[in-house]
Motif scaffolding. Structure first.
Motif, PDB file in Angstrom:
ATOM      1  N   ASP A   1       4.335   1.647   5.371  1.00  0.00           N
ATOM      2  CA  ASP A   1       2.929   2.071   5.250  1.00  0.00           C
ATOM      3  C   ASP A   1       2.778   3.230   4.269  1.00  0.00           C
ATOM      4  OD1 ASP A   1       0.231   1.984   5.705  1.00  0.00           O
ATOM      5  OD2 ASP A   1       0.283   3.092   7.589  1.00  0.00           O
TER       6      ASP A   1
ATOM      7  N   PRO B   1      -1.063  -5.628   7.205  1.00  0.00           N
ATOM      8  CA  PRO B   1      -1.908  -4.506   6.786  1.00  0.00           C
ATOM      9  C   PRO B   1      -3.264  -5.009   6.292  1.00  0.00           C
ATOM     10  CG  PRO B   1       0.295  -4.333   5.836  1.00  0.00           C
ATOM     11  CD  PRO B   1       0.186  -5.693   6.437  1.00  0.00           C
TER      12      PRO B   1
ATOM     13  N   LEU C   1      -6.915  -4.400   4.158  1.00  0.00           N
ATOM     14  CA  LEU C   1      -7.393  -3.731   2.970  1.00  0.00           C
ATOM     15  C   LEU C   1      -8.920  -3.685   2.958  1.00  0.00           C
ATOM     16  CD1 LEU C   1      -5.112  -5.454   0.295  1.00  0.00           C
ATOM     17  CD2 LEU C   1      -4.645  -3.356   1.570  1.00  0.00           C
TER      18      LEU C   1
ATOM     19  N   ARG D   1      -6.054   0.770   1.282  1.00  0.00           N
ATOM     20  CA  ARG D   1      -5.403   0.459   2.558  1.00  0.00           C
ATOM     21  C   ARG D   1      -6.245   0.990   3.713  1.00  0.00           C
ATOM     22  NH1 ARG D   1      -3.499  -0.846   6.948  1.00  0.00           N
ATOM     23  NH2 ARG D   1      -1.310  -0.583   7.586  1.00  0.00           N
TER      24      ARG D   1
END
Length: 235
Positions: A175, A210, A212, A230
């Motif tokens: 991350d 993840p 966006l 992010r």
């Protein structure tokens, strides 16, 4: 995942890809398919950075790195009391890099981010101004959390990552990526083995992937310029 508030550079990935999400063909040839507009876009992102990070595989493919040449961008860096060129950081576990490639003759500052065995290959050489050893304690790899913390401690606050996919995947896994600048180019490369912007093992489910936030999307001629941030859960 690591604490996103840790001391580290603001880190952006800047890549061009085909419409089917490939950054090179199946033979991993140097990618020359983006337009001059995209090259100008890339140069602008590099000019705003303190340092550029890329893997040894990317360096072996191209043999060189992109430098800032636009007079206006060079003047902007001068006005900000920055060197004319951003620092170039090569990441490699083995550091098996041909010292004869053009990269080592470019007028840029070069650092190497590697492991203890990799550092031994260049211990007595002058090709790199600094060698950083950041080994993961329980694996044969680079401790990216520690690496980016070291870069921040050395004065790097803005970092641009330009490939390859394995490097980007490693940073995403911890991350450590804040933004993505992706240029979609009008061609299909295909090939199951052709490299993509993010390689690695991937995520086992979309719930773990993840997320966006799309900040902008711009169409210039036949290319689409996407800017993502992010998304992180706020405390």
């Amino acid at each position: 995942m690591v604490d996103s508030n840790q001391k580290r550079p603001q880190t952006s990935v800047v890549l061009a890809m085909s419409a089917d999400g490939k950054i090179a063909d199946v033979q991993r040839s140097p990618a020359r398919f983006s337009s001059s507009v995209d090259q100008t876009h890339l140069e602008k992102q590099l000019a705003a950075a303190d340092a550029v990070l890329f893997g040894a595989g990317t360096l072996r493919t191209y043999g060189t790195t992109m430098s800032v040449s636009d007079p206006q961008l060079l003047q902007q860096r001068l006005q900000q009391n920055l060197p004319s060129q951003p620092l170039q950081i090569v990441a490699s576990l083995s550091a098996k890099i041909d010292p004869q490639i053009r990269f080592f003759r470019q007028e840029v500052s070069r650092w190497l981010l590697t492991t203890t065995p990799g550092a031994r290959r260049w211990h007595e050489g002058l090709e790199f101004e600094r060698i950083l050893v950041c080994e993961a304690p329980a694996a044969n790899g680079i401790d990216w959390v520690s690496a980016l913390q070291q870069l921040a401690n050395l004065g790097i606050s803005r970092l641009v990552v330009i490939g390859g996919g394995e490097l980007v995947a490693s940073l995403i896994a911890d991350d450590l990526i804040d933004e993505f600048w992706l240029t979609v180019c009008p061609l299909i490369l295909g090939g199951a083995d052709a490299p993509t912007p993010v390689e690695g093992t991937g995520f086992v489910s979309e719930q773990l992937a993840p997320r966006l936030e799309l900040l902008s999307a711009e169409v210039v001629n036949q290319e689409v310029f996407l800017h993502y941030r992010r998304q992180r859960v706020k405390d």
